[in-house]
Design a protein around this motif. Structure first.
Motif, PDB file in Angstrom:
ATOM      1  N   HIS A 228      15.997   2.179  -5.802  1.00  0.00           N
ATOM      2  CA  HIS A 228      16.944   1.068  -5.854  1.00  0.00           C
ATOM      3  C   HIS A 228      16.461  -0.179  -5.121  1.00  0.00           C
ATOM      4  CE1 HIS A 228      17.831   3.129  -2.087  1.00  0.00           C
ATOM      5  NE2 HIS A 228      18.403   2.023  -1.658  1.00  0.00           N
ATOM      6  N   GLU A 229      15.321  -0.100  -4.430  1.00  0.00           N
ATOM      7  CA  GLU A 229      14.861  -1.256  -3.659  1.00  0.00           C
ATOM      8  C   GLU A 229      13.513  -1.801  -4.118  1.00  0.00           C
ATOM      9  OE1 GLU A 229      14.843  -0.067   0.417  1.00  0.00           O
ATOM     10  OE2 GLU A 229      17.025  -0.224   0.644  1.00  0.00           O
ATOM     11  N   TRP A 230      12.619  -0.946  -4.520  1.00  0.00           N
ATOM     12  CA  TRP A 230      11.291  -1.405  -4.895  1.00  0.00           C
ATOM     13  C   TRP A 230      11.336  -2.261  -6.147  1.00  0.00           C
ATOM     14  CZ3 TRP A 230       6.249  -0.671  -2.996  1.00  0.00           C
ATOM     15  CH2 TRP A 230       6.164   0.093  -1.826  1.00  0.00           C
ATOM     16  N   GLU A 231      10.467  -3.290  -6.193  1.00  0.00           N
ATOM     17  CA  GLU A 231      10.271  -4.077  -7.410  1.00  0.00           C
ATOM     18  C   GLU A 231       9.542  -3.199  -8.422  1.00  0.00           C
ATOM     19  OE1 GLU A 231       8.160  -6.338 -10.265  1.00  0.00           O
ATOM     20  OE2 GLU A 231       7.138  -5.379  -8.576  1.00  0.00           O
ATOM     21  N   PRO A 232       9.882  -3.278  -9.727  1.00  0.00           N
ATOM     22  CA  PRO A 232       9.361  -2.323 -10.705  1.00  0.00           C
ATOM     23  C   PRO A 232       7.838  -2.183 -10.734  1.00  0.00           C
ATOM     24  CG  PRO A 232      11.183  -3.526 -11.662  1.00  0.00           C
ATOM     25  CD  PRO A 232      10.916  -4.156 -10.342  1.00  0.00           C
ATOM     26  N   ASP A 233       7.101  -3.288 -10.816  1.00  0.00           N
ATOM     27  CA  ASP A 233       5.648  -3.174 -10.899  1.00  0.00           C
ATOM     28  C   ASP A 233       5.042  -2.676  -9.587  1.00  0.00           C
ATOM     29  OD1 ASP A 233       5.345  -3.900 -13.563  1.00  0.00           O
ATOM     30  OD2 ASP A 233       5.276  -6.038 -13.106  1.00  0.00           O
ATOM     31  N   ALA A 234       5.637  -3.069  -8.475  1.00  0.00           N
ATOM     32  CA  ALA A 234       5.148  -2.590  -7.190  1.00  0.00           C
ATOM     33  C   ALA A 234       5.387  -1.090  -7.047  1.00  0.00           C
ATOM     34  CB  ALA A 234       5.826  -3.352  -6.053  1.00  0.00           C
ATOM     35  N   PHE A 235       6.536  -0.617  -7.530  1.00  0.00           N
ATOM     36  CA  PHE A 235       6.831   0.811  -7.479  1.00  0.00           C
ATOM     37  C   PHE A 235       5.846   1.591  -8.352  1.00  0.00           C
ATOM     38  CE2 PHE A 235      10.208   4.265  -8.432  1.00  0.00           C
ATOM     39  CZ  PHE A 235       9.817   5.012  -7.320  1.00  0.00           C
ATOM     40  N   LEU A 236       5.526   1.049  -9.527  1.00  0.00           N
ATOM     41  CA  LEU A 236       4.548   1.699 -10.399  1.00  0.00           C
ATOM     42  C   LEU A 236       3.178   1.767  -9.727  1.00  0.00           C
ATOM     43  CD1 LEU A 236       3.602   2.831 -13.113  1.00  0.00           C
ATOM     44  CD2 LEU A 236       3.359   0.476 -13.931  1.00  0.00           C
ATOM     45  N   ALA A 237       2.745   0.666  -9.106  1.00  0.00           N
ATOM     46  CA  ALA A 237       1.446   0.659  -8.432  1.00  0.00           C
ATOM     47  C   ALA A 237       1.422   1.659  -7.282  1.00  0.00           C
ATOM     48  CB  ALA A 237       1.133  -0.752  -7.927  1.00  0.00           C
ATOM     49  N   LEU A 238       2.499   1.711  -6.515  1.00  0.00           N
ATOM     50  CA  LEU A 238       2.577   2.678  -5.417  1.00  0.00           C
ATOM     51  C   LEU A 238       2.486   4.106  -5.938  1.00  0.00           C
ATOM     52  CD1 LEU A 238       3.281   3.366  -2.392  1.00  0.00           C
ATOM     53  CD2 LEU A 238       5.660   3.488  -3.172  1.00  0.00           C
ATOM     54  N   ALA A 239       3.224   4.399  -6.979  1.00  0.00           N
ATOM     55  CA  ALA A 239       3.236   5.756  -7.513  1.00  0.00           C
ATOM     56  C   ALA A 239       1.858   6.154  -8.040  1.00  0.00           C
ATOM     57  CB  ALA A 239       4.279   5.867  -8.616  1.00  0.00           C
ATOM     58  N   ARG A 240       1.184   5.227  -8.698  1.00  0.00           N
ATOM     59  CA  ARG A 240      -0.149   5.552  -9.220  1.00  0.00           C
ATOM     60  C   ARG A 240      -1.139   5.784  -8.096  1.00  0.00           C
ATOM     61  NH1 ARG A 240      -0.428   1.348 -14.421  1.00  0.00           N
ATOM     62  NH2 ARG A 240       0.564   2.795 -15.921  1.00  0.00           N
ATOM     63  N   ARG A 241      -1.038   4.996  -7.023  1.00  0.00           N
ATOM     64  CA  ARG A 241      -1.913   5.241  -5.869  1.00  0.00           C
ATOM     65  C   ARG A 241      -1.606   6.576  -5.231  1.00  0.00           C
ATOM     66  NH1 ARG A 241      -0.452  -0.111  -4.536  1.00  0.00           N
ATOM     67  NH2 ARG A 241       0.894   0.673  -2.858  1.00  0.00           N
ATOM     68  N   THR A 242      -0.344   6.922  -5.179  1.00  0.00           N
ATOM     69  CA  THR A 242       0.098   8.113  -4.462  1.00  0.00           C
ATOM     70  C   THR A 242      -0.086   9.389  -5.263  1.00  0.00           C
ATOM     71  OG1 THR A 242       1.761   6.775  -3.302  1.00  0.00           O
ATOM     72  CG2 THR A 242       2.096   9.173  -3.328  1.00  0.00           C
ATOM     73  N   ILE A 249       1.514   8.098 -15.066  1.00  0.00           N
ATOM     74  CA  ILE A 249       2.714   7.399 -14.590  1.00  0.00           C
ATOM     75  C   ILE A 249       2.769   6.021 -15.227  1.00  0.00           C
ATOM     76  CG2 ILE A 249       4.006   6.644 -12.557  1.00  0.00           C
ATOM     77  CD1 ILE A 249       2.304   8.608 -10.908  1.00  0.00           C
ATOM     78  N   THR A 250       3.915   5.672 -15.803  1.00  0.00           N
ATOM     79  CA  THR A 250       4.069   4.385 -16.449  1.00  0.00           C
ATOM     80  C   THR A 250       5.520   3.933 -16.333  1.00  0.00           C
ATOM     81  OG1 THR A 250       3.574   3.137 -18.473  1.00  0.00           O
ATOM     82  CG2 THR A 250       4.542   5.337 -18.746  1.00  0.00           C
ATOM     83  N   ARG A 251       5.859   2.846 -17.016  1.00  0.00           N
ATOM     84  CA  ARG A 251       7.232   2.359 -17.009  1.00  0.00           C
ATOM     85  C   ARG A 251       7.485   1.556 -18.280  1.00  0.00           C
ATOM     86  NH1 ARG A 251       7.267  -3.329 -15.165  1.00  0.00           N
ATOM     87  NH2 ARG A 251       9.504  -3.226 -15.531  1.00  0.00           N
ATOM     88  N   GLU A 259       8.248   6.679 -15.509  1.00  0.00           N
ATOM     89  CA  GLU A 259       8.176   7.786 -16.459  1.00  0.00           C
ATOM     90  C   GLU A 259       6.879   8.535 -16.197  1.00  0.00           C
ATOM     91  OE1 GLU A 259       8.938   5.888 -20.396  1.00  0.00           O
ATOM     92  OE2 GLU A 259       9.375   4.211 -19.059  1.00  0.00           O
ATOM     93  N   ILE A 260       6.983   9.808 -15.903  1.00  0.00           N
ATOM     94  CA  ILE A 260       5.853  10.586 -15.424  1.00  0.00           C
ATOM     95  C   ILE A 260       5.614  11.747 -16.373  1.00  0.00           C
ATOM     96  CG2 ILE A 260       4.976  11.936 -13.477  1.00  0.00           C
ATOM     97  CD1 ILE A 260       7.073  10.243 -11.761  1.00  0.00           C
ATOM     98  N   SER A 261       4.413  11.781 -16.950  1.00  0.00           N
ATOM     99  CA  SER A 261       4.036  12.789 -17.935  1.00  0.00           C
ATOM    100  C   SER A 261       2.853  13.586 -17.435  1.00  0.00           C
ATOM    101  CB  SER A 261       3.678  12.108 -19.269  1.00  0.00           C
ATOM    102  OG  SER A 261       4.704  11.260 -19.714  1.00  0.00           O
TER     103      SER A 261
END
Length: 340
Positions: A228-242, A249-251, A259-261
């Motif tokens: 609910h707080e992260w900006e969408p593209d920043a959240f995607l970048a964080l998830a891919r790094r992590t 992982i995409t959106r 969306e995680i496959s």
């Protein structure tokens, strides 16, 4: 007709083929039908789950197939959205992703899409709730022995609904023969025929045959992660790094919804298999899309179009541009190709 026609058109749905009110315009319906009459296969390639495909079921001709869940499922729209093949997200990998994202982004909430329905954590946003969904911690939803109840009848998608959080339907499994061929329903123009869509050893991780859609053992098609707080593209970048070594992982949502496959699963990979079975090369494919989950497909296709409303990263990987989804950008290109 003007120039050489593609052999196959691959198009995303939401934000691409469909208007924002989730409808298909009469102009687009006519363009899709004209393409099929001209001998061009049309594949719908979407992040939607199978049960939310009724909006286009009447507009896929000949082959009857659609690629859903960002490439994690191929479904037969001529046979009640039945699963032909799935590329699951392994439970162990999904649990590792949950653990990694909880640590990297506290407050992340999860939903789990299986072949028979979607289930949520208590704090997952109420995008479009399935009344038959189980609400529980992700660890329970991803347990080896999780036994969800049967899903309800399909629902209608309306304007403003979150597509990615849609529940899946529960069609019967489609048996696959010894040669990897499945019976595919035909249109009114002819009897059912058999089409092989599994390219054997070239598609590791693909599951076909009796795909369970009820009871324990339902494959996980996608893990969904919302913050609910992260900006969408920043959240995607964080998830891919992590967690990028564990899963794809995409959106596609305007919100911070990932969306995680399964690792390596994408629209592009599944479309490439379907094309290979038909002897269609990438340069014979024209693709349309608007969001990051379309990028691999658009980069793979010989010709690709970004919608006017596309994400900036999509504009960077496409060979062409077209009008927005609300202005029938896909239909405009098809009309130009056909010279109509």
């Amino acid at each position: 007709m003007t120039g050489a026609l593609p052999r196959l058109i691959a198009t995303d749905l939401d934000g691409t083929l469909l208007h924002d009110d989730k409808t298909v315009s009469e102009r687009t319906v006519a363009a899709l039908a004209a393409a099929e009459r001209a001998g061009v296969d049309v594949f719908f390639v979407t992040g939607r789950p199978a049960r939310w495909m009724d909006v286009v079921s009447a507009h896929v001709h000949g082959h009857g197939l659609a690629i859903c869940a960002n490439g994690a499922a191929v479904v037969d729209l001529h046979r009640g959205r039945r699963f032909v093949e799935v590329s699951p997200l392994p439970l162990a990998a999904a649990r590792e992703v949950v653990e990694a994202l909880r640590s990297a982004a506290p407050g992340t909430s999860f939903a789990v899409e299986r072949t028979g329905g979607i289930h949520y954590e208590p704090h997952y946003p109420p995008f479009h709730r399935d009344p038959a969904a189980v609400t529980a911690p992700a660890e329970k939803l991803l347990a080896d022995d999780f036994d969800p109840p049967p899903g309800p009848a399909p629902t209608t998608l309306g304007a403003g609904d979150e597509v990615i959080a849609a529940p899946l339907g529960a069609p019967d499994a489609v048996p696959v023969g010894a040669q990897g061929a499945v019976p595919v329903g035909a249109s009114d123009a002819g009897p059912p025929r058999t089409v092989s869509v599994i390219p054997g050893a070239s598609a590791p991780g693909v599951v076909a045959g009796e795909i369970p859609t009820a009871g324990p053992g339902q494959p996980v098609l996608k893990l969904l992660a919302h913050h609910h707080e992260w900006e969408p593209d920043a959240f995607l970048a964080l998830a891919r790094r992590t967690a990028g070594t564990l899963a794809s992982i995409t959106r596609s949502s305007p919100t911070s919804l990932l969306e995680i496959s399964g690792l390596g699963v994408s629209k592009a990979g599944t479309l490439a298999r379907c094309c290979a079975e038909r002897g269609i090369a990438p340069e014979e494919v024209t693709a349309f899309g608007d969001m990051p989950n379309d990028m691999e497909m658009l980069a793979w296709a010989g010709t690709s179009y970004a919608m006017a409303n596309a994400h900036p990263d999509v504009l960077a990987v496409t060979t062409g541009r077209t009008a927005s989804n609300n202005e029938d950008g896909v239909a405009a290109v098809i009309e130009r190709l056909l010279g109509t």
